[in-house]
Design an enzyme around this catalytic site. Structure first.
Site, PDB file in Angstrom:
ATOM      1  N   HIS A  94     -19.792 -22.678 -30.229  1.00 57.04           N
ATOM      2  CA  HIS A  94     -19.882 -23.735 -29.213  1.00 57.04           C
ATOM      3  C   HIS A  94     -20.244 -25.046 -29.895  1.00 57.04           C
ATOM      4  O   HIS A  94     -21.036 -25.060 -30.850  1.00 57.04           O
ATOM      5  CB  HIS A  94     -20.958 -23.389 -28.173  1.00 57.04           C
TER       6      HIS A  94
ATOM      7  N   ASP B  77     -17.730 -17.594 -22.217  1.00 52.55           N
ATOM      8  CA  ASP B  77     -16.450 -16.900 -22.004  1.00 52.55           C
ATOM      9  C   ASP B  77     -16.452 -15.484 -22.551  1.00 52.55           C
ATOM     10  O   ASP B  77     -15.498 -14.733 -22.307  1.00 52.55           O
ATOM     11  CB  ASP B  77     -15.316 -17.701 -22.661  1.00 52.55           C
TER      12      ASP B  77
END
Ligand code: SDX
Length: 437
Positions: free
Chosen positions: A314, A372
């Site tokens: 991320h 996700d």
């Protein structure tokens, strides 16, 4: 750069070592998070641009909606921790919070729920719009097209200078996304469209429009509905991510909100962003068995191999994404509630997470599972087809996009977004007629 120690006038001075010229820029501090250097006058005072591909260290705006502390895995919506909202709130209450800045009173919540519920219908002409798509069109392609087309139908909420019209457009966007998404899925299945029911909650309505048929009553499973509502909360907003920045940039030109949300959907579709939830399921199916994990972890580390561990890493979180922890817990609870004893994909995902988090490559780069990583496993347990995973993300993120769009339109410092560049192309040269080439 020297940092002025004076508390009230913190500043940064840039000294050009070639010309000896100096320029000083103020430091701005927010409620939370790193201070920023206000470089709006950098080019005027120094003749220099900054250079920051991917905006790794660039603040594009001032915002009061969401705050992320990536080092400590903190996510706040209007100051409220995501863990507390996921546990105690519901999606429409979070929508109200993101849009208005405060949690609603009971009367405000009732009125907001009523408004959203009574905007869930689509103009009937829009149902014909779907027929232009092939049945096997990816639902995200349909979402981009149909949402962009809303501006052809709702002319009474396009004047972005009118706060009342902006709020009607905002309510319409939030309310209609589940209907547009449900119809996109039904169209792909060759089944008739299911219309929203005003006596149902947001998540219940969405599930019914996805899975009901005219042939029999659809029974809402409260576990699945509660899980869907929580997943929508977890995906609602996330600071200036790629799709939100796309919405802001599109909106900065004065484009109407429906066109801006359509741009956000397009950006979210990419596998590096919201498309990752679909890519994670495809990756887990490709890995197939825990014995294959080491081979795929090595592929993910190999710079010559384009394979990445989807659902890992991320830009902001260099610790656990707080949403992932909630997703993982939800995964276990929903599988248990649904009586799904052993879910091979979950076992595989958890073993992959364990192995990756012990690997120096991932530790060194602070690559943790993101939102996700587990969402696809839950979606699959809820009966959602893989092609609809990113659509669900878009349904949830619409409130974040539209709240950020409103904040941008209302920002007195708002200007059209127009980044500059470091030009490395050909210097000026004369045209050569084709006869002389
Ligand atoms: C979302 O921004 C948001 O807030 C997004 C989001 C939201 O709610 O809006 O949180 C939702 O989009 C989550 C992210 C979903 N995407 C994925 O899961 C796709 C896989 N992840 C990567 O593509 C990547 O991690 C990104 C895109 C998420 C972040 O990329 P960055 O910040 O540009 O980081 P990077 O590519 O510079 O990576 C740093 C290093 C690199 O190695 P080195 O060059 O230092 O040797 O880590 C490596 C990368 O190669 N790396 C990975 C990896 N992610 C980064 N290596 C293997 N597998 C990965 N998944």
């Amino acid at each position: 750069m020297s940092q002025d120690s004076a508390a009230k006038n913190a500043s940064v001075t840039i000294r050009d070592n070639t010309t000896g010229k100096e320029a000083t820029f103020p430091i701005l501090t927010g409620t939370e998070g790193p201070p920023v250097i206000d470089i709006r006058r950098l080019y005027a005072e120094t003749g220099y641009f900054t250079y920051d591909p991917g905006f790794v260290a660039t603040g594009s705006c001032e915002s009061a909606i969401t705050y992320i502390d990536g080092d400590n895995g903190v996510l706040l919506h209007r100051g409220y921790p995501i863990e507390q909202l996921a546990e105690n709130s519901d999606f429409l209450e979070v929508c109200y919070l993101l849009l208005n800045g405060e949690l609603p009173t009971p009367a405000e919540k009732t009125e907001f729920d009523y408004r959203i519920t009574h905007h869930t219908m689509l103009h009937e002409q829009l149902s014909y719009f779907y027929r232009g798509f092939r049945r096997d069109a990816h639902p995200m392609a349909i979402m981009c097209g149909v949402v962009g087309a809303l501006s052809a139908f709702y002319h009474d909420s396009l004047d972005i200078s009118d706060p009342r019209q902006r709020m009607i457009a905002s309510h319409r966007m939030i309310a209609k996304m589940p209907t547009i998404a449900g119809w996109a899925y039904k169209y792909s299945q060759g089944q008739p469209f299911i219309y929203p029911q005003n006596n149902l909650g947001f998540a219940e309505n969405f599930l019914r429009m996805l899975f009901a048929t005219p042939c029999e009553d659809y029974e809402i499973n409260p576990v699945i509905a509660k899980t869907m509502d929580r997943i929508l909360i977890l995906h609602a907003d996330h600071e200036q991510n790629a799709s939100t920045s796309t919405v802001r940039l599109a909106g900065s030109s004065g484009a109407n909100p429906f066109a801006c949300i359509s741009a956000g959907i397009a950006s979210l579709w990419g596998p590096a962003h919201g498309g990752a939830n679909e890519a994670v399921l495809n990756m887990l199916s490709q890995i197939g068995h825990t014995k294959n994990i080491p081979e795929f972890v090595e592929k993910a580390k190999d710079k010559d191999d384009p394979f990445l561990l989807m659902g890992f890493g991320h830009r902001v979180y260099k610790n656990f994404d707080p949403r992932t922890k909630i997703m993982r817990e939800t995964c276990h609870s929903v599988l248990k509630e649904l009586g799904i004893k052993d879910e091979p994909l979950l076992d595989l995902a958890m073993e992959l997470e364990r192995i990756a988090l012990e690997d120096e490559y991932f530790i060194e780069r602070k690559l943790y599972p993101n939102v996700d990583f587990y969402s696809g496993i839950i979606f699959q347990a809820l009966g959602i087809p893989t092609s609809m995973f990113t659509v669900l993300f878009a349904v949830a993120r619409t409130v974040g996009w539209i709240a950020q769009w409103n904040e941008m339109v209302e920002d007195p410092n708002q200007k059209i977004g127009r980044p500059r560049q470091l030009y490395t192309g050909a210097a000026k040269r004369e045209y050569i007629p084709v006869s002389k080439r």
